[in-house]
Design an enzyme around this catalytic site. Structure first.
Site, PDB file in Angstrom:
ATOM      1  CG  LEU A 164      -9.530  24.073  -5.336  1.00 25.66           C
ATOM      2  CD1 LEU A 164      -9.310  22.582  -5.971  1.00 25.66           C
ATOM      3  CD2 LEU A 164      -8.143  25.048  -5.721  1.00 25.66           C
ATOM      4  CG  ASP A 170     -17.821  27.054  -4.172  1.00 25.72           C
ATOM      5  OD1 ASP A 170     -18.542  26.261  -4.575  1.00 25.72           O
ATOM      6  OD2 ASP A 170     -16.453  27.239  -4.441  1.00 25.72           O
ATOM      7  CG  HIS A 173     -21.497  28.348  -7.083  1.00 21.66           C
ATOM      8  ND1 HIS A 173     -20.795  28.147  -8.154  1.00 21.66           N
ATOM      9  CD2 HIS A 173     -20.836  27.043  -6.331  1.00 21.66           C
ATOM     10  CE1 HIS A 173     -19.849  27.165  -8.052  1.00 21.66           C
ATOM     11  NE2 HIS A 173     -20.025  26.606  -6.992  1.00 21.66           N
ATOM     12  CG  PHE A 214     -27.879  21.014  -1.230  1.00 21.24           C
ATOM     13  CD1 PHE A 214     -27.402  21.899   0.033  1.00 21.24           C
ATOM     14  CD2 PHE A 214     -28.884  21.366  -1.884  1.00 21.24           C
ATOM     15  CE1 PHE A 214     -28.138  22.976   0.124  1.00 21.24           C
ATOM     16  CE2 PHE A 214     -29.788  22.347  -1.828  1.00 21.24           C
ATOM     17  CZ  PHE A 214     -29.241  23.310  -0.613  1.00 21.24           C
ATOM     18  NE  ARG A 215     -19.700  18.395  -0.801  1.00 20.22           N
ATOM     19  CZ  ARG A 215     -18.792  18.787  -1.672  1.00 20.22           C
ATOM     20  NH1 ARG A 215     -19.246  18.987  -2.930  1.00 20.22           N
ATOM     21  NH2 ARG A 215     -17.951  19.739  -1.198  1.00 20.22           N
ATOM     22  CG  HIS A 236     -14.929  18.941   1.562  1.00 17.09           C
ATOM     23  ND1 HIS A 236     -15.110  17.688   1.072  1.00 17.09           N
ATOM     24  CD2 HIS A 236     -14.959  19.799   1.024  1.00 17.09           C
ATOM     25  CE1 HIS A 236     -14.736  18.089  -0.150  1.00 17.09           C
ATOM     26  NE2 HIS A 236     -14.782  19.497  -0.261  1.00 17.09           N
ATOM     27  CB  ALA A 276     -10.602  22.282  -2.294  1.00 19.80           C
TER      28      ALA A 276
END
Ligand code: DOR
Ligand code: ZN
Length: 345
Positions: A220, A248, A14, A17-18, A252, A264
């Site tokens: 989150l 995860d 999970h 990568f954007r 950002h 988040a």
């Protein structure tokens, strides 16, 4: 004392990568450590069709450094109007490894998510029949539910019913953060499993809120009380095949985290294995790390384990205060800390 650990190459079940320049900056960090990764589809617009997933996979592969053998595993973002035929075709063609249920507005780019879980029951029935894995962001979004209770509430309102109505459906309860979730997963049959992030093994909610607000510890689902962190550590290091690695990692930019309404997500890809291994070491469970990182995930997804190995050794990893990405700073998980393990090959 064990000072060196050689294990089958791990996979990340999970991560985010954007796309575009940021993606090209973050992919090499994951490709350095992992053989495969499940790439979350919460782009803007989201990855909802097999054609979009194929194109996205191509862009990711173009960002993998020469010499790294890394395979992105694509997943379908479920919406109220997902076409079960397209999903089944995409899985049949080997494009989709799984599909993701985001309750609408639960997290970053989830506005197109599912507004009512029962609406996608026909899709879940098809997935159950075709053997397509369901990945779940397990938080309710109802305004009346406290943010710290949203995961536990999701189990009672939705997940228990999904597991009961679709007993053959393979479900991954993603990034679990509570004792309730660990207990629920343990209580289910072998078709329900969970991923656990490094941050939820390291921190409780104090790390986010004590001594000033700490945006780089905000993700989150949010970190919970200490008793939940301890339950997650027990689950991860239990040896149970129901629990496996999913970082995860959610990059950002610093500017988007350190602001009045911060995003988040924790960018943990650069030293993910060192972070997890520190926990297994503290728990006296180094011998169980390979199962969690490299074996349980492939077994659940019905995929072979990676052929090659990696080696980690006891020694210092100095995590930088920040990294440069697309000409802007990004703060990695464990920024400024020294970890007690390092990956050597
Ligand atoms: O912290 C998070 N960040 N949790 C999620 O579920 C999504 C992710 C993101 O995409 O930024
Ligand atoms: Zn995620």
């Amino acid at each position: 004392m064990i000072n060196t650990l050689t294990i089958r190459r791990p996979d990340d079940w999970h991560l985010h990568f954007r796309d575009g320049e940021i993606m090209r900056g973050v992919v090499p960090y994951t490709a350095r450590q992992f053989g495969r990764a499940i790439v979350m589809p919460n782009l803007s617009p989201p990855v909802t069709t097999a054609a979009q997933a194929e194109e996205y996979r191509g862009r990711i592969l173009a960002a993998v450094p020469q010499g790294a053998a890394f395979t992105p595993l694509m997943i379908c973002y479920l919406t109220d109007t997902t076409d079960p035929d397209d999903l089944a075709r995409g899985a049949e063609q080997g494009v989709f490894t799984a599909a993701k249920l985001y309750p609408a507005n639960a997290t970053t780019n989830s506005a197109h998510g599912v507004s009512d879980v029962t609406r996608i029951y026909p899709v879940l029935a098809r997935m159950e029949a075709e053997g397509i894995v369901l990945c779940v962001h397990g938080e309710v979004t109802d305004r009346d539910v406290d943010v710290f209770d949203r995961e536990a509430e999701f189990i009672e309102r939705h997940l228990r019913a999904i597991a009961e109505n679709f007993p053959q459906l393979k479900v991954v309860f993603e990034h679990i953060t509570t004792a309730d979730a660990a207990t629920f997963v343990e209580s289910c049959g072998p078709n329900v499993a969970a991923t656990i992030t490094p941050q939820h093994l390291h921190i409780n909610r104090n790390a986010m809120l004590v001594g000033g607000i700490q945006p780089h510890n905000y993700c989150l689902p949010v970190a919970k009380r200490e008793r939940h962190r301890l339950a997650l550590r027990a689950a991860a290091t239990s040896g149970s095949p129901k629990f496996f690695l999913g970082t995860d990692s959610a990059p950002h930019l610093r500017s988007a985290k350190e602001t009045a309404c911060g995003c988040a997500g924790i960018f943990n890809a650069p030293f993910a294995l060192e972070s997890y291994l520190t926990v297994f070491d503290e728990e006296g469970a180094l011998d169980l790390f390979e199962g969690f990182a490299s074996l349980h995930g492939p077994a659940f997804y019905g995929l072979p384990v990676n052929a090659d190995t990696i080696t980690l050794e006891r020694g210092e990893t100095q995590v930088p205060e920040s990294l440069m990405l697309v000409g802007e700073e990004i703060v990695p998980w464990h920024a400024g800390q020294v970890l007690g393990w390092r990956m050597v090959s």
